[in-house]
Design an enzyme around this catalytic site. Structure first.
Site, PDB file in Angstrom:
ATOM      1  N   ASN A 175       0.855  -1.184   0.000  1.00  0.00           N
ATOM      2  CA  ASN A 175       0.000   0.000   0.000  1.00  0.00           C
ATOM      3  C   ASN A 175       0.897   1.243   0.000  1.00  0.00           C
ATOM      4  OD1 ASN A 175      -1.418   2.243   1.068  1.00  0.00           O
ATOM      5  ND2 ASN A 175      -3.059   0.883   1.721  1.00  0.00           N
ATOM      6  N   ASP A 221      -0.106   4.431  -0.117  1.00  0.00           N
ATOM      7  CA  ASP A 221      -0.808   5.654   0.309  1.00  0.00           C
ATOM      8  C   ASP A 221       0.101   6.643   1.032  1.00  0.00           C
ATOM      9  OD1 ASP A 221      -3.098   4.425  -0.560  1.00  0.00           O
ATOM     10  OD2 ASP A 221      -3.980   4.159   1.423  1.00  0.00           O
ATOM     11  N   HIS A 222       0.986   6.114   1.886  1.00  0.00           N
ATOM     12  CA  HIS A 222       1.736   7.033   2.743  1.00  0.00           C
ATOM     13  C   HIS A 222       2.861   7.753   2.021  1.00  0.00           C
ATOM     14  CE1 HIS A 222      -0.783   6.432   6.067  1.00  0.00           C
ATOM     15  NE2 HIS A 222      -0.707   5.119   5.914  1.00  0.00           N
ATOM     16  N   ARG A 260       3.106  18.815   1.422  1.00  0.00           N
ATOM     17  CA  ARG A 260       3.562  20.039   0.757  1.00  0.00           C
ATOM     18  C   ARG A 260       2.729  20.405  -0.462  1.00  0.00           C
ATOM     19  NH1 ARG A 260       9.132  21.635   1.761  1.00  0.00           N
ATOM     20  NH2 ARG A 260       9.153  21.751   4.021  1.00  0.00           N
ATOM     21  N   HIS A 297      -5.719   3.485  -1.472  1.00  0.00           N
ATOM     22  CA  HIS A 297      -7.033   3.831  -0.937  1.00  0.00           C
ATOM     23  C   HIS A 297      -7.364   5.235  -1.418  1.00  0.00           C
ATOM     24  CE1 HIS A 297      -9.672   4.283   2.966  1.00  0.00           C
ATOM     25  NE2 HIS A 297     -10.331   4.551   1.873  1.00  0.00           N
ATOM     26  N   ARG A 350      -9.529   7.983  -0.878  1.00  0.00           N
ATOM     27  CA  ARG A 350     -10.506   8.430   0.129  1.00  0.00           C
ATOM     28  C   ARG A 350     -11.384   9.522  -0.448  1.00  0.00           C
ATOM     29  NH1 ARG A 350      -8.882   6.734   5.616  1.00  0.00           N
ATOM     30  NH2 ARG A 350     -10.633   8.021   6.238  1.00  0.00           N
ATOM     31  N   ARG A 375      -7.256  12.803   0.881  1.00  0.00           N
ATOM     32  CA  ARG A 375      -6.176  13.324   1.745  1.00  0.00           C
ATOM     33  C   ARG A 375      -4.800  12.818   1.327  1.00  0.00           C
ATOM     34  NH1 ARG A 375      -7.314  10.157   7.386  1.00  0.00           N
ATOM     35  NH2 ARG A 375      -9.310  11.164   7.134  1.00  0.00           N
ATOM     36  N   HIS A 376      -4.728  11.672   0.653  1.00  0.00           N
ATOM     37  CA  HIS A 376      -3.409  11.238   0.175  1.00  0.00           C
ATOM     38  C   HIS A 376      -3.442  10.884  -1.313  1.00  0.00           C
ATOM     39  CE1 HIS A 376      -5.191   7.469   1.501  1.00  0.00           C
ATOM     40  NE2 HIS A 376      -4.846   7.618   2.769  1.00  0.00           N
ATOM     41  N   GLU A 426      -8.805   0.422  -2.846  1.00  0.00           N
ATOM     42  CA  GLU A 426      -9.678   0.443  -1.666  1.00  0.00           C
ATOM     43  C   GLU A 426     -10.567   1.672  -1.755  1.00  0.00           C
ATOM     44  OE1 GLU A 426      -6.355  -1.343   1.451  1.00  0.00           O
ATOM     45  OE2 GLU A 426      -7.077   0.708   1.674  1.00  0.00           O
ATOM     46  N   THR A 461      -8.139   3.836   8.751  1.00  0.00           N
ATOM     47  CA  THR A 461      -9.296   2.949   8.847  1.00  0.00           C
ATOM     48  C   THR A 461      -9.298   2.304  10.225  1.00  0.00           C
ATOM     49  OG1 THR A 461      -8.852   2.492   6.520  1.00  0.00           O
ATOM     50  CG2 THR A 461     -10.506   1.129   7.588  1.00  0.00           C
ATOM     51  N   GLU A 517     -11.194  -9.173   3.390  1.00  0.00           N
ATOM     52  CA  GLU A 517      -9.894  -8.847   3.975  1.00  0.00           C
ATOM     53  C   GLU A 517     -10.136  -8.718   5.467  1.00  0.00           C
ATOM     54  OE1 GLU A 517      -7.376  -5.973   2.079  1.00  0.00           O
ATOM     55  OE2 GLU A 517      -6.464  -5.398   3.978  1.00  0.00           O
ATOM     56  N   HIS A 529      -3.718  -4.420   7.925  1.00  0.00           N
ATOM     57  CA  HIS A 529      -3.786  -3.268   8.816  1.00  0.00           C
ATOM     58  C   HIS A 529      -2.887  -3.483  10.025  1.00  0.00           C
ATOM     59  CE1 HIS A 529      -5.067   0.410  10.705  1.00  0.00           C
ATOM     60  NE2 HIS A 529      -5.603   0.720   9.554  1.00  0.00           N
ATOM     61  N   HIS A 539       1.793   1.168   6.051  1.00  0.00           N
ATOM     62  CA  HIS A 539       2.452   2.137   6.917  1.00  0.00           C
ATOM     63  C   HIS A 539       3.822   1.675   7.393  1.00  0.00           C
ATOM     64  CE1 HIS A 539       3.118   4.589  10.573  1.00  0.00           C
ATOM     65  NE2 HIS A 539       2.598   5.521   9.818  1.00  0.00           N
TER      66      HIS A 539
HETATM   67  N1  PXP Z   1      -5.935  -2.999   4.295  1.00  0.00           N
HETATM   68  C1  PXP Z   1      -6.891  -2.043   4.378  1.00  0.00           C
HETATM   69  C2  PXP Z   1      -8.286  -2.405   3.983  1.00  0.00           C
HETATM   70  C3  PXP Z   1      -6.573  -0.747   4.797  1.00  0.00           C
HETATM   71  O1  PXP Z   1      -7.543   0.195   4.868  1.00  0.00           O
HETATM   72  C4  PXP Z   1      -5.232  -0.441   5.119  1.00  0.00           C
HETATM   73  C5  PXP Z   1      -4.866   0.959   5.526  1.00  0.00           C
HETATM   74  O2  PXP Z   1      -5.059   1.820   4.470  1.00  0.00           O
HETATM   75  C6  PXP Z   1      -4.279  -1.454   4.995  1.00  0.00           C
HETATM   76  C7  PXP Z   1      -4.654  -2.728   4.614  1.00  0.00           C
HETATM   77  C8  PXP Z   1      -2.829  -1.208   5.290  1.00  0.00           C
HETATM   78  O3  PXP Z   1      -2.689  -0.915   6.640  1.00  0.00           O
HETATM   79  P1  PXP Z   1      -1.275  -0.396   7.187  1.00  0.00           P
HETATM   80  O4  PXP Z   1      -1.003   0.883   6.483  1.00  0.00           O
HETATM   81  O5  PXP Z   1      -1.504  -0.253   8.650  1.00  0.00           O
HETATM   82  O6  PXP Z   1      -0.270  -1.467   6.841  1.00  0.00           O
END
Ligand code: PXP
Length: 251
Positions: free
Chosen positions: A14, A16-17, A25, A50, A52, A56-57, A77, A108, A158, A198, A221
């Site tokens: 993932n 996203d981060h 920025r 994801h 959203r 936000r990201h 997602e 989440t 999931e 997660h 993350h």
């Molecule tokens: N799976 C789902 C459905 C999520 O919403 C997330 C967080 O966006 C993750 C997995 C990944 O979680 P983490 O970033 O804590 O590894």
């Protein structure tokens, strides 16, 4: 549609981060698309983002570009609301995972509650599955939620591993792990493909990765955090090796 039930496990990365850092920025870097390329080179089996509702990201453009460049599989997602489902039907990711979303949450916070949200989720699943998109639902490892997920017509669930990862001590982790294991077995018996995610990191992922019914792990993350110190390629390849070793050892 093919449903995986046992054997090897996939690592979904993932990104996203990476976008979170960029949005701090509101400039052009770091680009989650570049992160996806590095993650795939390091052994990721799919790329997860994801989108959203508050953007936000991850931005719409990220998903559109990822759709064109991801060589493995793109897992999107999103919340089970018409605007997001329409977007998914346009972009056509390989899979969609429906997740709960509250604007004020930091991340989440738990699985979708299919007691409360059954009708909109079933509608979203029907539209996505009819379009040939593998569709999963992010839920807690709870028998009723799993049965309801099956009733929506989804291809997979999931399992939310957040409570296991956040448990304050070994006893709590053990209890949560047992629930995840039971949920995975119950879902597989219902012919649902089982994914998990997660909060997973190098310290807590091994036990979950050893559960044979779970065929995909989505991790974000901890990988992006570790990448700050050791680089994304190493962070992803270490996690992939951990999952592979846990499967081989069976626990
Ligand atoms: N799976 C789902 C459905 C999520 O919403 C997330 C967080 O966006 C993750 C997995 C990944 O979680 P983490 O970033 O804590 O590894």
């Amino acid at each position: 549609m093919k449903v995986e039930t046992a054997g090897a496990a996939r690592l979904g990365v993932n990104v996203d981060h990476v976008a979170t850092l960029r949005q701090a920025r509101r400039i052009r870097y770091p680009d989650p698309v570049a992160a996806a390329v590095v993650a795939e080179l390091a052994g990721a089996d799919n790329i997860t983002v994801h989108l959203r509702e508050d953007r936000r990201h991850i931005q719409d453009r990220d998903v559109q570009v990822l759709r064109r460049i991801v060589q493995t599989r793109l897992n999107l997602e999103l919340a089970a609301v018409p605007e997001m489902v329409r977007f998914a039907l346009e972009v056509r990711p390989d899979s969609v995972t429906l997740v709960p979303e509250r604007r004020e949450e930091v991340t989440t916070e738990g699985g979708l509650d299919l007691r409360a949200a059954f009708a909109p989720v079933r509608e979203a699943v029907a539209a996505l599955v009819a379009a040939g998109i593998h569709t999963g639902i992010f839920i807690d490892a709870d028998t009723e939620q799993i049965e309801r997920a099956r009733e929506t017509g989804a291809n997979s669930i999931e399992i939310h591993t957040g409570r296991y990862c956040d448990a304050p001590d070994d006893a709590g982790m053990g209890r949560e792990l047992a629930l995840i294991r039971q949920g995975a077995v119950a879902a597989a018996k219902l012919d649902l493909e089982v994914h998990a995610g997660h909060g997973l990191n190098l310290q807590n992922a091994r036990e979950v990765a050893a559960i044979p019914e779970i065929v995909e792990f989505n991790i974000g993350h901890s990988l992006v955090s570790r990448a700050v110190f050791v680089g994304l390629e190493r962070a992803v390849s270490e996690m992939k090796a951990l999952i592979t070793a846990a499967r081989a050892a069976g626990g």
